[in-house]
Design a protein around this motif. Structure first.
Motif, PDB file in Angstrom:
ATOM      1  N   THR A 129      44.142  38.337  40.752  1.00 34.67           N
ATOM      2  CA  THR A 129      44.699  39.479  40.044  1.00 34.67           C
ATOM      3  C   THR A 129      45.443  39.896  41.564  1.00 34.67           C
ATOM      4  O   THR A 129      44.944  41.872  41.322  1.00 34.67           O
ATOM      5  CB  THR A 129      42.578  40.068  40.656  1.00 34.67           C
ATOM      6  N   ALA A 155      44.559  44.551  40.261  1.00 37.96           N
ATOM      7  CA  ALA A 155      43.470  44.345  39.212  1.00 37.96           C
ATOM      8  C   ALA A 155      42.224  44.894  39.556  1.00 37.96           C
ATOM      9  O   ALA A 155      41.766  44.039  40.607  1.00 37.96           O
ATOM     10  CB  ALA A 155      43.478  43.455  38.180  1.00 37.96           C
ATOM     11  N   ARG A 182      38.842  47.907  33.938  1.00 32.12           N
ATOM     12  CA  ARG A 182      39.952  47.459  33.304  1.00 32.12           C
ATOM     13  C   ARG A 182      41.343  48.814  34.079  1.00 32.12           C
ATOM     14  O   ARG A 182      41.633  49.039  32.771  1.00 32.12           O
ATOM     15  CB  ARG A 182      39.694  48.195  31.778  1.00 32.12           C
ATOM     16  N   THR A 226      43.969  49.348  37.575  1.00 33.78           N
ATOM     17  CA  THR A 226      44.987  48.534  38.127  1.00 33.78           C
ATOM     18  C   THR A 226      45.331  49.733  39.219  1.00 33.78           C
ATOM     19  O   THR A 226      45.796  51.174  38.849  1.00 33.78           O
ATOM     20  CB  THR A 226      45.917  48.318  37.264  1.00 33.78           C
ATOM     21  N   LYS A 271      45.387  38.210  33.692  1.00 33.16           N
ATOM     22  CA  LYS A 271      45.392  39.702  33.691  1.00 33.16           C
ATOM     23  C   LYS A 271      46.705  40.210  34.626  1.00 33.16           C
ATOM     24  O   LYS A 271      47.015  41.089  34.224  1.00 33.16           O
ATOM     25  CB  LYS A 271      44.536  39.845  35.530  1.00 33.16           C
ATOM     26  N   ASP A 297      49.221  41.280  31.684  1.00 33.99           N
ATOM     27  CA  ASP A 297      48.512  42.811  31.281  1.00 33.99           C
ATOM     28  C   ASP A 297      50.579  44.246  32.288  1.00 33.99           C
ATOM     29  O   ASP A 297      50.467  43.950  32.558  1.00 33.99           O
ATOM     30  CB  ASP A 297      47.337  43.302  31.889  1.00 33.99           C
ATOM     31  N   THR A 314      50.560  47.096  33.109  1.00 34.25           N
ATOM     32  CA  THR A 314      50.126  47.826  33.848  1.00 34.25           C
ATOM     33  C   THR A 314      49.604  46.888  35.186  1.00 34.25           C
ATOM     34  O   THR A 314      50.147  48.039  35.976  1.00 34.25           O
ATOM     35  CB  THR A 314      48.395  47.903  33.922  1.00 34.25           C
ATOM     36  N   MET A 315      49.552  45.357  35.011  1.00 37.24           N
ATOM     37  CA  MET A 315      50.152  44.884  36.645  1.00 37.24           C
ATOM     38  C   MET A 315      51.620  44.749  36.800  1.00 37.24           C
ATOM     39  O   MET A 315      51.942  43.921  37.968  1.00 37.24           O
ATOM     40  CB  MET A 315      49.492  43.345  36.236  1.00 37.24           C
TER      41      MET A 315
END
Lengths: 380, 63
Positions: A206, A257, A261, A263, B20, B23, B25-26
């Motif tokens: 993440t 992350a 949901r 970031t 994840k 995504d 947004t990452m």
């Protein structure tokens, strides 16, 4: 018999030029030329404020820095075969309602000015983990030409957990020069030699981090040539800048992350140069998914810089270097903004993205700007 | 950079644990057109911005 048939079959394939063990036989035919993505964006900038370098005001300054700029941009990414790709970016600037000053005696560059660039990057995937690229760009506007040549490499390591990048760029600017009364003085030029290093690293499932360094050496005429400086005894004199500038920028960024949901992106940039300017910039971006096809982004940016050693708003005669340019003053700037992004797909387009954004910028030495933007991207 | 290089040897995230990270947004870098526009905006207003290889541009975008 079966072995004989197989050998004969293989021999026929070779005779036809189709080696059963060739890349084409195993991976299929080369995909040829195809469009990977198309992006368009439009940004409207509305700026107000004052600065001592501007003559659009009282003789002792400061003058107006009012400006309206419309910027349409387009980007096309095309892939040729499996190893070559081309990225073409074409941005335009249409400047209207700028504060006219002395330079408008001989040109209309402050009243209305169209500028455009062509920026092409060709990337060759020399190995699954290594890509090299070449970049060429040309910028054109009323009294200014600029050429850029660049090259770089990216290399992925440890099963793509880390990516190293390095690039070199050389920029040559060639432009008209004017005195503070707007009288043309011929042409001048400058060069910028730049080197960049970057490392992107996955830290966890993440978390992603990036660090980068950029160093630039600029030489020759480093101003816009028509900036003026108020003098101690009254009147205006020309801006006098050193002919060399060493610039160093160090950037760190982390993306995390969040459990709901969302970031979080946090970045910090340290800047130092040989003119005595030290800059610190912090930026926070917070993303929140609203559903599978929509998310929003909030942004806050804080920038602080010290003034150039030779910045002054009342220059004594005889100074070797002097500037009253408010961009080289010490100040603190705040930006905040929001963006809505909608994502979908169609049978022929893998991903369609539309975004709508707003950003407000204000500076402690009297400069304010609003940016309105919208963008559309198609990934095939 | 040295610290980052050292970190590069410490963390290995296997391919099947990167859902994840995929995504949008990452993404570590912004949309390229938006990034170019924001970079130009700042580099033409802040003496401490730029210096990292972006195309200079002219007029009020000379630095």
């Amino acid at each position: 018999m079966a072995l004989l048939t197989a050998l004969v079959g293989a021999g026929r394939a070779r005779a036809d030029g189709a080696d059963p063990l060739s890349d084409a036989a195993i991976l299929g035919r080369s995909p040829g030329i195809r469009v990977e993505s198309v992006r368009v964006r439009f940004t409207q900038l509305d700026q107000a404020g004052t600065g001592y370098q501007s003559q659009a005001g009282p003789p002792e300054g400061p003058g107006s820095q009012q400006l309206v700029v419309s910027t349409p941009q387009a980007e096309l990414v095309v892939k040729q075969g499996r190893k070559l790709s081309y990225r073409l970016e074409v941005p335009f600037d249409i400047v209207t309602a700028a504060s006219p000053d002395a330079v408008d005696i001989v040109s209309s560059s402050s009243k209305r000015n169209e500028a455009g660039s062509i920026d092409l990057t060709t990337t060759y995937q020399s190995a699954p983990e290594t890509a090299v690229f070449l970049r060429g760009a040309f910028h054109l506007e009323e009294n200014f030409r600029s050429w850029t040549l660049g090259a770089g490499v990216t290399h992925a390591m440890a099963d793509d957990n880390a990516v190293l990048s390095a690039s070199l760029n050389e920029v040559i600017d060639w432009f008209d020069t004017y005195d503070v009364h707007g009288v043309p003085q011929g042409h001048v030029w400058r060069t910028s030699s730049n080197a960049n290093l970057g490392l992107t690293q996955l830290l966890s499932p993440t978390t992603v981090a990036h660090v980068g360094y950029g160093g630039t050496l600029q030489r020759r005429n480093l101003g816009v040539t028509w900036n003026s400086v108020p003098l101690l005894g009254g009147g205006l004199g020309p801006e006098l800048l050193p002919e060399v500038r060493h610039r160093h920028a160090l950037l760190g960024r982390i993306v995390q992350a969040l459990p709901w949901r969302g970031t979080l992106k946090q970045s910090y940039r340290l800047y130092l140069d040989s003119w005595g300017i030290v800059g610190n910039t912090l930026e926070t971006q917070l993303y929140q998914r609203l559903g599978r096809g929509a998310y929003v982004r909030g942004l806050y940016r804080l920038h602080h810089q010290s003034a150039a050693d030779f910045f002054t708003t009342r220059a004594a005669p005889g100074l070797e270097h002097r500037t009253a340019d408010s961009d080289l003053d010490g100040f603190t700037a705040h930006s905040y903004g929001a963006k809505l992004v909608l994502v979908g797909s169609t049978p022929s387009v893998r991903e369609v993205t539309f975004d709508l954004g707003f950003e407000r910028y204000h500076r402690s030495n009297d400069l304010r700007a609003s940016l309105y933007s919208c963008g559309l991207s198609l990934l095939f | 950079m040295v610290l980052a290089g050292a970190l590069a040897g410490c963390a290995i995230v296997p391919q099947n644990r990167r859902a994840k990270l995929a995504d949008p947004t990452m993404a570590i870098h912004e949309d390229p057109l938006e990034a170019a526009q924001r970079e130009k905006f700042h580099s033409t207003r802040e003496g401490a911005a730029g210096g990292d290889g972006s195309t200079a541009g002219g007029g009020c975008g000379c630095r």
